[in-house]
Write a protein that holds these residues in place. Structure first.
Motif, PDB file in Angstrom:
ATOM      1  N   PHE A 141       0.780  -1.333   0.022  1.00 12.93           N
ATOM      2  CA  PHE A 141      -0.094  -0.038  -0.132  1.00 12.93           C
ATOM      3  C   PHE A 141       0.834   1.125  -0.006  1.00 12.93           C
ATOM      4  N   GLY A 142       2.092   1.182   0.697  1.00  9.75           N
ATOM      5  CA  GLY A 142       2.915   2.573   0.783  1.00  9.75           C
ATOM      6  C   GLY A 142       3.393   2.782  -0.593  1.00  9.75           C
ATOM      7  N   ILE A 143       3.957   1.684  -1.141  1.00  9.51           N
ATOM      8  CA  ILE A 143       4.419   2.051  -2.817  1.00  9.51           C
ATOM      9  C   ILE A 143       3.337   2.341  -3.746  1.00  9.51           C
ATOM     10  N   ARG A 144       2.199   1.776  -3.552  1.00 10.54           N
ATOM     11  CA  ARG A 144       0.980   1.868  -4.195  1.00 10.54           C
ATOM     12  C   ARG A 144       0.531   3.421  -4.375  1.00 10.54           C
ATOM     13  N   TYR A 145       0.424   3.996  -3.311  1.00  8.18           N
ATOM     14  CA  TYR A 145      -0.075   5.429  -3.195  1.00  8.18           C
ATOM     15  C   TYR A 145       1.197   6.320  -3.125  1.00  8.18           C
ATOM     16  N   LYS A 146       2.543   6.133  -2.835  1.00  7.55           N
ATOM     17  CA  LYS A 146       3.382   6.988  -2.642  1.00  7.55           C
ATOM     18  C   LYS A 146       4.766   6.610  -3.658  1.00  7.55           C
ATOM     19  N   GLY A 147       4.495   5.342  -4.298  1.00  4.22           N
ATOM     20  CA  GLY A 147       5.624   5.190  -5.246  1.00  4.22           C
ATOM     21  C   GLY A 147       6.897   5.026  -4.430  1.00  4.22           C
ATOM     22  N   LEU A 148       7.929   5.205  -5.021  1.00  3.23           N
ATOM     23  CA  LEU A 148       9.138   5.035  -4.230  1.00  3.23           C
ATOM     24  C   LEU A 148       9.605   6.097  -3.259  1.00  3.23           C
ATOM     25  N   GLY A 149       8.673   7.238  -3.335  1.00  2.62           N
ATOM     26  CA  GLY A 149       8.808   8.205  -2.332  1.00  2.62           C
ATOM     27  C   GLY A 149       8.208   7.730  -1.004  1.00  2.62           C
ATOM     28  N   TYR A 150       7.703   6.374  -0.957  1.00  4.08           N
ATOM     29  CA  TYR A 150       7.261   5.868   0.284  1.00  4.08           C
ATOM     30  C   TYR A 150       8.651   5.447   1.151  1.00  4.08           C
ATOM     31  N   PHE A 151       9.802   5.172   0.700  1.00  4.32           N
ATOM     32  CA  PHE A 151      10.703   4.803   1.268  1.00  4.32           C
ATOM     33  C   PHE A 151      11.701   6.345   1.945  1.00  4.32           C
ATOM     34  N   LYS A 152      11.212   7.473   1.639  1.00  2.00           N
ATOM     35  CA  LYS A 152      11.585   8.717   2.288  1.00  2.00           C
ATOM     36  C   LYS A 152      11.868   8.691   3.706  1.00  2.00           C
ATOM     37  N   HIS A 153      10.797   8.148   4.322  1.00  2.00           N
ATOM     38  CA  HIS A 153      10.553   8.017   5.628  1.00  2.00           C
ATOM     39  C   HIS A 153      11.782   7.291   6.388  1.00  2.00           C
ATOM     40  N   TYR A 154      12.699   6.499   5.812  1.00  2.00           N
ATOM     41  CA  TYR A 154      13.811   6.051   6.347  1.00  2.00           C
ATOM     42  C   TYR A 154      14.971   7.000   6.373  1.00  2.00           C
ATOM     43  N   ILE A 155      14.929   8.177   5.632  1.00  2.00           N
ATOM     44  CA  ILE A 155      16.156   9.189   5.744  1.00  2.00           C
ATOM     45  C   ILE A 155      15.592  10.520   6.187  1.00  2.00           C
ATOM     46  N   GLN A 156      14.316  10.576   6.455  1.00  2.00           N
ATOM     47  CA  GLN A 156      13.859  11.857   6.684  1.00  2.00           C
ATOM     48  C   GLN A 156      12.917  11.637   8.263  1.00  2.00           C
ATOM     49  N   PRO A 157      13.378  12.505   9.297  1.00  2.00           N
ATOM     50  CA  PRO A 157      14.078  13.927   8.876  1.00  2.00           C
ATOM     51  C   PRO A 157      15.569  13.843   8.927  1.00  2.00           C
ATOM     52  N   PHE A 158      16.339  12.824   9.567  1.00  2.00           N
ATOM     53  CA  PHE A 158      17.586  12.848   9.794  1.00  2.00           C
ATOM     54  C   PHE A 158      18.166  11.314   9.522  1.00  2.00           C
ATOM     55  N   ILE A 159      19.223  11.221   8.545  1.00  2.00           N
ATOM     56  CA  ILE A 159      19.642  10.009   8.082  1.00  2.00           C
ATOM     57  C   ILE A 159      20.111   9.255   9.577  1.00  2.00           C
ATOM     58  N   PRO A 160      20.621   9.967  10.704  1.00  2.00           N
ATOM     59  CA  PRO A 160      21.078   9.162  11.749  1.00  2.00           C
ATOM     60  C   PRO A 160      19.870   8.311  12.305  1.00  2.00           C
ATOM     61  N   PHE A 161      18.610   8.760  12.250  1.00  2.00           N
ATOM     62  CA  PHE A 161      17.406   7.901  12.676  1.00  2.00           C
ATOM     63  C   PHE A 161      17.151   6.841  12.196  1.00  2.00           C
ATOM     64  N   LEU A 162      17.899   6.437  10.986  1.00  2.00           N
ATOM     65  CA  LEU A 162      17.545   5.275  10.021  1.00  2.00           C
ATOM     66  C   LEU A 162      17.745   3.815  10.859  1.00  2.00           C
ATOM     67  N   PRO A 163      18.475   3.497  11.707  1.00  2.00           N
ATOM     68  CA  PRO A 163      18.322   2.354  12.497  1.00  2.00           C
ATOM     69  C   PRO A 163      17.188   2.146  13.292  1.00  2.00           C
ATOM     70  N   ILE A 164      16.884   3.302  13.835  1.00  2.00           N
ATOM     71  CA  ILE A 164      15.693   3.297  14.901  1.00  2.00           C
ATOM     72  C   ILE A 164      14.445   2.805  13.873  1.00  2.00           C
ATOM     73  N   VAL A 165      14.358   3.573  12.569  1.00  2.00           N
ATOM     74  CA  VAL A 165      13.196   3.610  11.677  1.00  2.00           C
ATOM     75  C   VAL A 165      13.075   1.984  11.245  1.00  2.00           C
ATOM     76  N   ILE A 166      14.215   1.457  10.911  1.00  2.00           N
ATOM     77  CA  ILE A 166      14.309   0.145  10.360  1.00  2.00           C
ATOM     78  C   ILE A 166      13.881  -1.102  11.828  1.00  2.00           C
ATOM     79  N   ILE A 167      14.241  -0.522  12.767  1.00  2.00           N
ATOM     80  CA  ILE A 167      13.791  -1.375  13.981  1.00  2.00           C
ATOM     81  C   ILE A 167      12.473  -1.149  14.225  1.00  2.00           C
TER      82      ILE A 167
END
Length: 245
Positions: A141-167
């Motif tokens: 559903f995320g990709i269907r309605y946002k395309g590849l832009g769905y994956f922006k939440h992994y790097i926004q607002p800050f890239i250092p938060f990436l491990p937390i978002v993945i967890i």
């Protein structure tokens, strides 16, 4: 007073394997199956199909009755949850999935209250399969309605938060798995403990006595856990398709 293992042996009315599994070898591949979970899942699926047929055969808009009323109540209730968490147009595609979730999980939870039977959801393999379905649906559903832009939440607002978002993302199927499994399995263990306290009466009517003692609370837990799993699945998908993730 009997131990938990002794109670399980007395309640093994259907003669499930002592080690709890079937072994299958295909060349160098070793496969293990839990026959009790498989058969209980098939029975649950059959009951869900029967319920669906009973609810939709001879449907009437003027005078709905019986199973049709129950299905409509479930559908309207879940549609309200979906509409509260996402745009109704986006949620329409999710409705059939989450309604099926609720009915299947509810039937799975309650079938364990029938003497000599057990709940498929008392096996973490079943709950993990359901949780992984939700995990995949979130990305679909995320990709269907946002395309590849769905994956922006992994790097926004800050890239250092990436491990937390993945967890956080991978914690979703894990929590869904063990919340449902733990509550249903815990209920079945408690029934076995009650039977152990009955000593020589443990096996009477396939454990019917303890099932009745625990019946009301188990029905409540079965409904609540079906609702929680469905609600969280809706909420997770709603987050994925929201304008601001």
């Amino acid at each position: 007073m009997l131990s938990l293992h002794e109670v399980e042996q007395q309640l093994n009315f259907w003669g499930w394997p002592a080690n709890g599994s079937w072994e299958l070898y295909l060349g160098n591949t070793h496969l293990t199956f839990n026959p009790k979970t498989l058969i209980m899942t098939w029975i649950t699926m059959f009951l869900v199909i029967l319920f669906g047929i009973a609810a939709t055969r001879g449907m009437s808009l003027r005078k709905p009755k019986g199973a049709q009323n129950i299905l409509e109540m479930i559908y309207e209730f879940i549609r309200g949850l979906v509409n509260d968490n996402m745009d109704p147009k986006k949620g329409a595609a999710l409705m059939s999935i989450v309604v099926t979730y609720f009915i299947f999980i509810l039937f799975s939870n309650l079938i364990g209250l029938v003497p000599t039977l057990s709940s498929p959801t008392a096996d973490y393999n079943t709950t993990m399969g359901l949780a992984l379905c939700t995990f995949v649906i979130i990305y679909i559903f995320g990709i269907r309605y946002k395309g590849l832009g769905y994956f922006k939440h992994y790097i926004q607002p800050f890239i250092p938060f990436l491990p937390i978002v993945i967890i956080e993302d991978f914690a979703k199927p894990i929590t869904l798995t063990f919340r449902l499994y733990g509550n249903i399995y815990g209920g079945e263990v408690l029934i076995a403990v009650l039977l152990g306290l009955l000593g020589g009466w443990a096996h009477v009517f396939g454990g019917f006595i303890a099932s009745v003692v625990w019946l009301a609370f188990s029905i409540f837990v079965g409904f609540i856990q079906a609702f929680i799993f469905t609600m969280l699945s809706i909420a997770y998908v709603g987050q994925a398709v929201a304008d601001h993730h």
